[in-house]
Scaffold this motif. Structure first.
Motif: not given
Ligand code: ADP
Length: 429
Positions: A13-14, A22-34, A75-86
């Motif tokens: 429902x997001x 949307x595409x960037x959020x999907x990519x972030x998801x993939x990187x987190x999964x990886x 939906x917390x995409x910015x934090x999610x991206x930062x965590x993956x990178x950090x």
């Protein structure tokens, strides 16, 4: 139910308004999964190799990856991206310094640097550029100083080699995935842009056509309305001056004909406007009834002895818009009346209609004066006239074509000067 990766990476429902985000959020998801999977893989791999290594590094990858997945999904995409990178950066730093860069794990820095641009996007490129600088500095400092947070480890050669293979493979595949993502995004945006541009240019063409038509319309309409008015004023002037009642009567008759002409013209304009504005409403039509109404009006108006032959099968049935059929019939048959050849023994118009499973065909054929080939190309243009035999505005065939097109049909004609003309209309069911 079909399995969709998207539903795992992002809550169903997001709602993300921008396609790029949307595409960037999907990519972030993939990187987190990886990151989670790499953590799991190395834990198993090290256990298998019986190397007592810094497992907590892998636990960080796993827990960081999972939390980033959960945050990103909600939906917390910015934090999610930062965590993956950090966490990625920290773990790479941990293991490259520990192993003195022999396992080529620093290759992962490149992936993270590339990913930072892909996930933050051009709008937030400042974050990605900043991140790249941090990584370069981190790499230099650790490489030159030999600093390590963990005790340095001397790995067996076989382990180093297999590690190099694994790191290279994961590194290459992930870089390719990130690059593929960016190229695809670019391709899609370009395709959307092209589609929009085509749409705009189509609309522009339609607007230019409408504008030119409007210009011609205003010019010709004012001329067509003013000409009868001026001649009417002249007739009134003559009628006032003359003493002869017969001349007055003649003037009144001429006035009447001018008024009819003007009325006809106004009707044509109303037909054009109605045809453009009013939606098509299909219903079963009674073609013979419509035809009789049209013929009655024409006989009354044109006062002619034209012979009319009608051929409509008894079981004719067709659903279409009766108002538009009337426009088509009265213009085509009206022209057969107007442009009949009085030198012929029996000036005739034949009207045939046929309906089949695909559509209906209407043919209006006359043995009138015919149309010279010079006029054929422009015959359906607005205000185009090809003969002075009868009075007219040059709107009839234009209106007919517009009405036919509104019904998604086609109109064609064949004509030979001195012999006659045949107009054929086809309308789909
Ligand atoms: P109008 O009749 O008002 O001039 P139309 O658009 O109906 O305008 O027709 C355009 C021209 O096509 C006419 O001026 C006429 O020269 C020619 N035309 C149309 N129908 C016929 C016909 N059945 N026979 C001969 N000429 C025709």
């Amino acid at each position: 139910m079909k399995f969709k990766m998207r539903d795992i990476l992002l809550r169903k429902d997001l709602f993300i308004a921008s396609q790029n985000n949307f595409k960037r959020a999907i990519l972030t998801g993939y990187l987190a999964l990886l990151s989670t999977l790499v953590g799991v893989f190395y834990t198993i791999y090290h256990t298998a190799y019986l190397i007592d290594d810094a497992y907590f590094g892998y636990y960080i990858l796993m827990t960081g990856g999972i939390s980033s997945l959960i945050l990103n999904r909600n939906g917390y995409h910015t934090i999610a991206k930062s965590i993956v990178l950090a966490i990625g950066t920290f773990v790479i730093f941990l293991f490259t310094t520990k192993s003195d860069f022999v396992t080529d794990a620093h290759f992962y820095y490149l992936i993270l640097a590339m990913s930072s641009f892909a996930i933050f996007g051009y709008e937030n490129r400042g974050f990605a550029i900043g991140y790249c600088f941090i990584v370069v500095i981190l790499f230099w400092v650790s490489f030159v100083s030999g600093f390590s947070m963990l005790p340095k480890a001397g790995y067996p050669e076989a382990y180093v080699k297999s590690n190099q293979l694994i790191n290279f493979s994961i590194g290459l595949l992930t870089s390719a995935m990130v690059l593929y993502f960016m190229v695809r995004l670019n391709f899609k945006s370009e395709a959307i842009l092209n589609r929009k541009q085509e749409e705009i240019s189509r609309q522009n063409q339609a607007l230019t056509k409408a504008n030119a038509e409007l210009d011609r319309f205003v010019y010709s309409a004012s001329h067509d309305m003013r000409a009868p008015l001026t001649s009417m004023l002249g007739l009134i002037h003559i009628a006032r001056k003359t003493e002869d009642p017969r001349e007055v009567d003649q003037c009144l008759q001429m006035l009447e004909s001018r008024i009819h002409r003007l009325d006809e013209f106004i009707h044509e304009i109303i037909d054009i406007s109605r045809n453009a504005r009013i939606d098509v409403i299909k219903q079963p039509i009674h073609l013979k009834g419509l035809l009789n109404e049209v013929l009655e009006n024409l006989r009354y108006a044109k006062d002619s002895s034209l012979q009319v032959n009608v051929e409509i099968p008894a079981d004719f049935n067709f659903d279409t818009d009766p108002a538009r059929i009337k426009i088509i019939l009265s213009n085509l048959i009206g022209n057969a009346f107007k442009y009949q050849d009085r030198r012929k023994d029996t000036p005739t118009v034949s009207i045939q209609a046929l309906a089949d499973s695909r559509g209906m065909t209407l043919v209006v054929e006359d043995n009138g004066i015919g149309i010279s080939p010079d006029h054929h190309a422009k015959l359906f243009s607005m205000f185009y006239r090809a003969s002075d035999q009868a009075e007219g505005s040059g709107l009839g065939l234009y209106i007919t074509k517009e009405a036919v097109e509104k019904l998604s049909g086609t109109i064609k004609f064949q004509s030979t000067l001195g012999q006659g003309s045949t107009f054929t209309v086809w309308l789909p069911r």
